[in-house]
Design a protein around this motif. Structure first.
Motif, PDB file in Angstrom:
ATOM      1  N   GLU A 270     -14.538   9.629  54.156  1.00 15.30           N
ATOM      2  CA  GLU A 270     -15.588   9.187  54.981  1.00 15.30           C
ATOM      3  C   GLU A 270     -16.465  10.285  55.309  1.00 15.30           C
ATOM      4  OE1 GLU A 270     -15.743   6.301  58.955  1.00 15.30           O
ATOM      5  OE2 GLU A 270     -13.903   7.319  58.449  1.00 15.30           O
ATOM      6  N   ARG A 271     -16.054  11.705  55.627  1.00 17.33           N
ATOM      7  CA  ARG A 271     -16.809  12.664  56.083  1.00 17.33           C
ATOM      8  C   ARG A 271     -17.785  12.872  54.823  1.00 17.33           C
ATOM      9  NH1 ARG A 271     -12.273  14.748  58.588  1.00 17.33           N
ATOM     10  NH2 ARG A 271     -11.839  16.094  57.136  1.00 17.33           N
ATOM     11  N   ALA A 272     -17.443  12.726  53.634  1.00 20.23           N
ATOM     12  CA  ALA A 272     -18.219  13.413  52.434  1.00 20.23           C
ATOM     13  C   ALA A 272     -19.379  12.404  52.487  1.00 20.23           C
ATOM     14  CB  ALA A 272     -17.495  13.223  51.262  1.00 20.23           C
ATOM     15  N   MET A 273     -19.177  11.059  52.674  1.00 18.76           N
ATOM     16  CA  MET A 273     -20.073   9.919  52.582  1.00 18.76           C
ATOM     17  C   MET A 273     -21.105   9.954  53.771  1.00 18.76           C
ATOM     18  SD  MET A 273     -19.573   7.955  50.289  1.00 18.76           S
ATOM     19  CE  MET A 273     -20.793   6.566  50.653  1.00 18.76           C
ATOM     20  N   ASN A 274     -20.731  10.309  55.059  1.00 21.94           N
ATOM     21  CA  ASN A 274     -21.686  10.712  56.111  1.00 21.94           C
ATOM     22  C   ASN A 274     -22.301  11.879  55.810  1.00 21.94           C
ATOM     23  OD1 ASN A 274     -20.728   8.610  57.371  1.00 21.94           O
ATOM     24  ND2 ASN A 274     -19.277   9.489  58.452  1.00 21.94           N
ATOM     25  N   ARG A 275     -21.874  13.111  54.880  1.00 20.82           N
ATOM     26  CA  ARG A 275     -22.470  14.155  54.614  1.00 20.82           C
ATOM     27  C   ARG A 275     -23.720  13.774  53.688  1.00 20.82           C
ATOM     28  NH1 ARG A 275     -22.029  16.753  49.945  1.00 20.82           N
ATOM     29  NH2 ARG A 275     -20.032  16.043  49.786  1.00 20.82           N
ATOM     30  N   LEU A 276     -23.422  12.861  52.533  1.00 25.15           N
ATOM     31  CA  LEU A 276     -24.090  12.588  51.766  1.00 25.15           C
ATOM     32  C   LEU A 276     -25.583  11.775  52.435  1.00 25.15           C
ATOM     33  CD1 LEU A 276     -22.544  10.882  48.635  1.00 25.15           C
ATOM     34  CD2 LEU A 276     -24.144  12.807  48.731  1.00 25.15           C
ATOM     35  N   PHE A 277     -25.326  11.119  53.381  1.00 28.02           N
ATOM     36  CA  PHE A 277     -26.445  10.300  54.282  1.00 28.02           C
ATOM     37  C   PHE A 277     -27.289  11.146  54.885  1.00 28.02           C
ATOM     38  CE2 PHE A 277     -23.383   6.569  54.856  1.00 28.02           C
ATOM     39  CZ  PHE A 277     -23.526   6.060  53.278  1.00 28.02           C
TER      40      PHE A 277
ATOM     41  N   ASN B 105     -10.617  19.299  44.506  1.00 25.67           N
ATOM     42  CA  ASN B 105     -11.630  18.403  45.004  1.00 25.67           C
ATOM     43  C   ASN B 105     -11.846  17.390  44.317  1.00 25.67           C
ATOM     44  OD1 ASN B 105     -13.265  20.339  47.185  1.00 25.67           O
ATOM     45  ND2 ASN B 105     -12.806  21.595  45.521  1.00 25.67           N
ATOM     46  N   ALA B 106     -11.834  16.189  44.616  1.00 24.62           N
ATOM     47  CA  ALA B 106     -12.198  14.829  43.964  1.00 24.62           C
ATOM     48  C   ALA B 106     -13.337  14.380  44.209  1.00 24.62           C
ATOM     49  CB  ALA B 106     -10.803  13.851  44.378  1.00 24.62           C
ATOM     50  N   GLN B 107     -13.877  13.393  43.211  1.00 28.17           N
ATOM     51  CA  GLN B 107     -15.136  12.783  43.349  1.00 28.17           C
ATOM     52  C   GLN B 107     -15.020  11.483  44.294  1.00 28.17           C
ATOM     53  OE1 GLN B 107     -13.040  12.208  41.075  1.00 28.17           O
ATOM     54  NE2 GLN B 107     -13.537  10.103  40.093  1.00 28.17           N
ATOM     55  N   ILE B 108     -16.147  11.369  44.853  1.00 29.30           N
ATOM     56  CA  ILE B 108     -16.309  10.007  45.507  1.00 29.30           C
ATOM     57  C   ILE B 108     -16.562   9.010  44.357  1.00 29.30           C
ATOM     58  CG2 ILE B 108     -17.827   8.404  47.002  1.00 29.30           C
ATOM     59  CD1 ILE B 108     -18.896  11.260  48.378  1.00 29.30           C
ATOM     60  N   PRO B 109     -15.889   7.829  44.412  1.00 32.03           N
ATOM     61  CA  PRO B 109     -16.275   7.105  43.217  1.00 32.03           C
ATOM     62  C   PRO B 109     -17.675   6.764  43.206  1.00 32.03           C
ATOM     63  CG  PRO B 109     -14.238   6.014  44.423  1.00 32.03           C
ATOM     64  CD  PRO B 109     -14.779   7.406  45.167  1.00 32.03           C
ATOM     65  N   ALA B 110     -17.977   6.738  41.887  1.00 26.70           N
ATOM     66  CA  ALA B 110     -19.443   6.580  41.525  1.00 26.70           C
ATOM     67  C   ALA B 110     -20.135   5.332  42.166  1.00 26.70           C
ATOM     68  CB  ALA B 110     -19.847   6.636  40.075  1.00 26.70           C
ATOM     69  N   ALA B 111     -19.614   4.424  42.266  1.00 25.28           N
ATOM     70  CA  ALA B 111     -20.262   2.996  42.674  1.00 25.28           C
ATOM     71  C   ALA B 111     -20.433   3.171  44.151  1.00 25.28           C
ATOM     72  CB  ALA B 111     -19.371   1.743  42.420  1.00 25.28           C
ATOM     73  N   LEU B 112     -19.322   3.577  44.786  1.00 28.69           N
ATOM     74  CA  LEU B 112     -19.231   3.748  46.221  1.00 28.69           C
ATOM     75  C   LEU B 112     -20.440   4.892  46.751  1.00 28.69           C
ATOM     76  CD1 LEU B 112     -18.081   3.801  49.202  1.00 28.69           C
ATOM     77  CD2 LEU B 112     -16.518   5.091  48.713  1.00 28.69           C
ATOM     78  N   ALA B 113     -20.531   6.035  45.926  1.00 33.30           N
ATOM     79  CA  ALA B 113     -21.713   6.862  46.257  1.00 33.30           C
ATOM     80  C   ALA B 113     -22.839   6.304  46.198  1.00 33.30           C
ATOM     81  CB  ALA B 113     -21.441   8.311  45.476  1.00 33.30           C
ATOM     82  N   MET B 114     -23.316   5.722  45.171  1.00 34.38           N
ATOM     83  CA  MET B 114     -24.579   5.031  44.717  1.00 34.38           C
ATOM     84  C   MET B 114     -24.891   4.006  45.832  1.00 34.38           C
ATOM     85  SD  MET B 114     -27.324   5.157  43.482  1.00 34.38           S
ATOM     86  CE  MET B 114     -27.076   6.444  42.060  1.00 34.38           C
TER      87      MET B 114
END
Length: 221
Positions: free
Chosen positions: A23-30, A55-64
């Motif tokens: 969740e923090r990674a998604m907020n950082r992306l935003f 380190n793992a990847q955010i699922p591509a569809a979720l990130a996009m």
């Protein structure tokens, strides 16, 4: 000439941080995508290069989808093109989902590297359409891209859509097994009639695949 500028944003996160880390990674992306646009960047590359045992990847569809809808809500989506650079997409449906949730271009680098590996190991020996003097990898990648394009055209035609411009961001999908809270945040307005899991379970499944790729067992020599 246009003075186009690009910015690459990482879509990886510390796997030990669990769902909170995702969740923090998604907020950082935003936050980072907003900053990149304000600095005048016209292309944003969401890249999962750099995955390792920690380190793992955010699922591509979720990130996009998450970034796409974040920009729509902020009124900035038309100011930038989103490019997915990911090791995940390899099948027609993967490409269709990424385009449907806002991707303007896709770099399936792992699929291309896998083709190269198959050629080097002689698993793939004959490449259709190979031209004299041309590297076999060039021909094989061209065939892969052509097949992907034909598959996408078939998907769009079944929906009655004739252009990529009309399909991009249209998100003509129904979610199966995702709860409404998760959908509202990251896949806004997607139908999810049976609901299901949220970000926590998505992270658990991501972490499970990551552990399979980077096992903790000691290799005996």
């Amino acid at each position: 000439l246009h003075d186009f500028r690009s910015r690459t944003l990482s879509t990886i996160y510390p796997v030990a941080d669990g769902a909170a880390g995702l969740e923090r990674a998604m907020n950082r992306l935003f936050t980072e995508v907003d900053e990149a646009i304000d600095l005048g960047n016209s292309f944003i590359i969401l890249s999962d290069r750099g995955v390792d045992k920690d380190n793992a990847q955010i699922p591509a569809a979720l990130a996009m989808a998450g970034v796409h809808h974040h920009l729509v809500r902020n009124g900035k989506r038309t100011r930038v093109a989103l490019i997915a650079e990911s090791g995940e997409p390899r099948e027609i449906h993967h490409f269709a989902v990424l385009l449907g949730y806002g991707a303007d271009a896709i770099n399936p680098y792992l699929a291309i590297e896998s083709i190269d590996s198959m050629l080097r190991s002689r698993v793939l020996k004959k490449v259709s359409g190979h031209r004299p003097g041309e590297p076999a990898l060039t021909a094989a990648v061209r065939n892969f891209i052509k097949a992907a394009n034909k598959g996408l055209v078939k998907v769009m035609s079944k929906m009655g859509i004739s252009t990529v411009q009309s399909y991009r961001g249209a998100q003509i999908f129904e979610a199966v097994g995702l709860n409404q809270t998760f959908i509202d945040q990251y896949f806004t307005s997607t139908a999810t009639r049976i609901e299901g899991v949220g970000l926590d379970m998505i992270e658990r499944e991501t972490a499970k695949r990551h552990r399979n790729a980077f096992p903790s067992r000691v290799v005996k020599r």
